[in-house]
Motif scaffolding. Structure first.
Motif, mmCIF file in Angstrom:
data_model
loop_
_atom_site.group_PDB
_atom_site.id
_atom_site.type_symbol
_atom_site.label_atom_id
_atom_site.label_comp_id
_atom_site.label_asym_id
_atom_site.label_seq_id
_atom_site.Cartn_x
_atom_site.Cartn_y
_atom_site.Cartn_z
ATOM 1 N N THR A 197 30.892 7.616 -14.916
ATOM 2 C CA THR A 197 31.885 8.185 -14.006
ATOM 3 C C THR A 197 31.329 8.220 -12.590
ATOM 4 O O THR A 197 30.173 8.580 -12.368
ATOM 5 C CB THR A 197 32.266 9.612 -14.443
ATOM 6 N N LEU A 198 32.166 7.859 -11.642
ATOM 7 C CA LEU A 198 31.806 7.837 -10.226
ATOM 8 C C LEU A 198 32.567 8.959 -9.530
ATOM 9 O O LEU A 198 33.792 9.049 -9.636
ATOM 10 C CB LEU A 198 32.184 6.482 -9.633
ATOM 11 N N TYR A 199 31.827 9.826 -8.813
ATOM 12 C CA TYR A 199 32.427 10.943 -8.093
ATOM 13 C C TYR A 199 32.232 10.755 -6.590
ATOM 14 O O TYR A 199 31.194 10.285 -6.145
ATOM 15 C CB TYR A 199 31.796 12.268 -8.516
ATOM 16 N N ILE A 200 33.231 11.148 -5.839
ATOM 17 C CA ILE A 200 33.163 11.127 -4.375
ATOM 18 C C ILE A 200 33.429 12.541 -3.883
ATOM 19 O O ILE A 200 34.076 13.340 -4.571
ATOM 20 C CB ILE A 200 34.192 10.123 -3.803
ATOM 21 N N ASN A 201 32.909 12.879 -2.721
ATOM 22 C CA ASN A 201 33.067 14.243 -2.197
ATOM 23 C C ASN A 201 32.556 15.272 -3.192
ATOM 24 O O ASN A 201 33.213 16.272 -3.479
ATOM 25 C CB ASN A 201 34.523 14.529 -1.826
ATOM 26 N N GLU A 202 31.418 14.981 -3.777
ATOM 27 C CA GLU A 202 30.674 15.844 -4.694
ATOM 28 C C GLU A 202 31.275 15.897 -6.099
ATOM 29 O O GLU A 202 30.618 15.609 -7.071
ATOM 30 C CB GLU A 202 30.530 17.268 -4.129
ATOM 31 N N ASN A 203 32.550 16.281 -6.250
ATOM 32 C CA ASN A 203 33.081 16.438 -7.611
ATOM 33 C C ASN A 203 34.461 15.823 -7.818
ATOM 34 O O ASN A 203 35.111 16.074 -8.823
ATOM 35 C CB ASN A 203 33.114 17.920 -7.992
ATOM 36 N N GLU A 204 34.922 15.004 -6.872
ATOM 37 C CA GLU A 204 36.220 14.357 -7.018
ATOM 38 C C GLU A 204 36.036 13.010 -7.718
ATOM 39 O O GLU A 204 35.324 12.133 -7.229
ATOM 40 C CB GLU A 204 36.867 14.156 -5.646
#
Length: 640
Positions: A444-451
């Motif tokens: 899983t790839l997250y952006i903005n820490e947990n999005e």
């Protein structure tokens, strides 16, 4: 006999002429008058029988500085391939750069590789290979930039640029009528010009920026304070109206400061200028606290390096700091531009397309990161330099002497299409203990820490591949039911189409972390011990509780209940209250680490009613270790 003497006289006369012409050519070369030097060398070669190795090097220099790279390459080759030639870093660089200018990159690579193997360290050779790999990946992919020649360019040199409110101020040698002509290449001296950039169109005519500041010689590369009251710029070093030359007959650039609010501006020579060396290309940060510049002053890593000074509120300066060998190369590094914790600069020494290329380096915690080439189209096999951002996002200006321009150097407008920049991440998920690849694991790839940005499952070989955006910060995580999680932070760069390989993960099989006590299944962890009469989670307890978190993350449907106990000292009521506090503290700690509250069915304190070790009423038959074993929390599996 007379005929013999006639031919002998003719030969000696020709030899004398040839030697005289060589001395003339060498003198012109040594005083940087390359146009005249080229003519003299050509006349010498027409008569010379044997040409010395050092002469071929000087001929290579002459043509290189006149941008006649094919002729320079041919001359340098005769110098370089002579086994008696002396190592010269500058000419060695110019020889390899002549290959790059001709887009013969493999031959340029051979020159650099030989240099590092013979004269440098293994670490620097490895760093070069890594930089070359990034460059080869770069040239295989699409550009992020659209560029066009600015309408206000002239038939002469136009380059650089900075903003003074809505004015775009740049350097130009277009004023042929009023400016003197340089001896070096018979072009006019540089002056500062400006125009309203919003009106930059074919009908716009740039004006001399400030007649009171202009000198009869070079004035170039200006920058301004945010309030527009102060200017920094580079100018030929002068005494009165005469240029000052040093011992090798060179006139150097110096950086000056000018108060633009005064009716008659006065040039202030800044204290960090070094006698006998040049400083130039100043750039002041938006807050006015730092002044970047380029200089060939002693103590650098190449010909010209990039430095920075702190600018104090009273207008004084700190001692210049060199930005270090990761950014500065063994040759020229110029035109710093710093914005938003990113340093843009131009360099001839990093792996690139030829001549000066533009690079960027991310600045964090006092450290400048690895230089990243801005890519094709904005960079070419010509000189590409002087990056500056425009007034609207993802636009800007740079300078280049590439083919197809209007003059010597031209200013180009660019548009940066970041949304078109995509990269890829690939790797394999392994079992930590067996080292075997795990199929059907989730990455899983997250952006903005947990999005959550995207998610894939590994194939039968445990492999995955994800698409990411350039210049973006991610967190990437691998997990599978019954296994622990593994993750890392990922910062992508500006290389379109790049694939970052071998981003592998190793996750631990947690299937044997359960134990049974009769018909009751528990999470198998070391006992959660509490200090006497206390219920706070100490550092030792936290280590064991983190294992519970890992198990519950590995089994996302698991539901547990918590049971806490005390020893037999104290009253029944007190111990019941203390154990309840311990159970609730344990529950709260798990929730604080991301475990959903509805996955903890209950948190109950049983006081002293369920001891592991039975102690008599006075406790004489129990040790302190046995008492501590009674003070515990347990985790009962309700569902998994």
């Amino acid at each position: 006999m007379k005929i013999y003497l006639f031919f002998l006289t003719l030969i000696l006369s020709t030899a004398g002429f040839s030697q005289k012409k060589l001395e003339e050519a060498n003198q012109l070369h040594d005083t940087f008058r390359y146009v005249d030097a080229a003519k003299a060398y050509e006349e010498y070669l027409a008569e010379a029988k044997d040409v010395a190795t050092l002469t071929w090097m000087r001929i290579g220099d002459t043509y290189y500085n006149l941008k006649e790279y094919q002729k320079a390459n041919e001359a340098y080759k005769k110098w370089y391939e002579d086994p008696t030639h002396e190592l010269n870093v500058r000419q060695g660089y110019q020889y390899l750069d002549s290959f790059r200018r001709l887009k013969r990159y493999d031959e340029a690579h051979t020159i650099v590789e030989r240099y590092y193997k013979e004269y440098s360290t293994k670490e620097k050779l490895t760093a070069y290979y890594e930089e070359r790999d990034r460059f080869e990946e770069l040239i295989k992919n699409d550009t992020l930039y659209t560029v066009k020649n600015a309408a206000f360019n002239s038939a002469y040199a136009d380059f650089g640029g900075s903003f003074l409110e809505d004015q775009f101020v740049f350097s130009s040698s277009r004023n042929k009528t009023d400016n003197e002509i340089t001896d070096r290449d018979y072009t006019p001296y540089l002056s500062l010009y400006s125009l309203q950039i919003s009106e930059a169109n074919p009908g716009q005519n740039p004006q001399l920026f400030n007649e009171q500041i202009e000198s009869p010689y070079h004035d170039a590369t200006a920058c301004f304070t945010a309030d527009g009251k102060t200017m920094y710029y580079a100018s030929s070093f002068q005494s009165g109206k005469k240029k000052v030359f040093d011992g090798d007959k060179r006139n150097h650039f110096k950086i000056y400061r000018v108060d633009l609010t005064k009716k008659k501006p006065v040039k202030e020579l800044l204290p960090f200028n070094v006698e006998g060396y040049s400083t130039g290309h100043p750039y002041l940060t938006e807050d006015g606290s730092k002044l970047f510049f380029a200089s060939d002053m002693p103590g650098g890593y190449g010909k010209a390096d990039i430095y920075v000074c702190d600018v104090y509120p009273d207008g004084t300066f700190s001692k210049p700091r060199n930005l270090g060998p990761l950014l500065n190369s063994t040759t020229d590094d110029f035109f710093p531009y710093f914005k938003g914790d990113v340093l843009y600069f131009s360099s001839a020494g990093h792996v690139g397309f030829g001549g000066l290329d533009m690079y960027k380096s991310f600045y964090k915690d006092g450290i400048y990161g690895t230089p990243i080439n801005l890519g094709p189209v904005i960079n070419t096999n010509a000189d590409d330099f002087a990056y500056v951002e425009g007034k609207t996002p993802n636009t800007g200006y740079f300078s280049s002497d590439r083919a197809g321009g209007k003059g010597d150097d031209d200013i180009y407008e660019f548009t940066y299409n970041l949304e078109l920049c995509q990269q890829f991440v690939s790797g394999t998920v392994y079992d930590l203990e067996t080292r075997q690849p795990l199929a059907d694991a989730t990455v899983t790839l997250y952006i903005n820490e947990n999005e959550k940005f995207s998610e894939v499952r590994t194939d039968e070989n445990g492999a995955y591949r994800l698409e990411v955006l350039c210049e973006t910060n991610y967190t990437i995580e691998a997990h599978k039911a019954g296994y622990s999680k593994d993750g890392l932070n990922l910062n992508t760069d500006v290389t379109p189409g790049r694939t970052m390989k071998l981003l592998d993960f190793k996750i631990k099989d947690l299937s044997e972390i359960f134990t049974t006590d009769g018909d009751v299944e528990k999470i198998k962890v070391d006992p959660i011990y509490f200090e006497y009469y206390r219920y706070n989670i100490n550092s030792v307890a936290a280590i064991q509780l983190q294992k519970v978190v890992d198990v519950m993350n590995a089994y996302p449907d698991m539901i547990i209940k918590i049971e806490s106990h005390t020893d037999q000292r104290g009253t029944d009521y007190f111990n019941k209250e203390l154990s309840t506090n311990r159970a609730e503290a344990t529950r709260d700690w798990l929730i604080s680490r991301g475990i959903a509250a509805n996955r903890i069915e209950s948190a109950i304190g049983y006081g002293e009613s369920r001891p592991i070790n039975i102690c008599n009423e006075k406790g004489a038959n129990c040790t302190e270790v046995e008492y501590s074993e009674n003070r515990r929390s347990e985790f009962i599996v309700v569902k998994r």
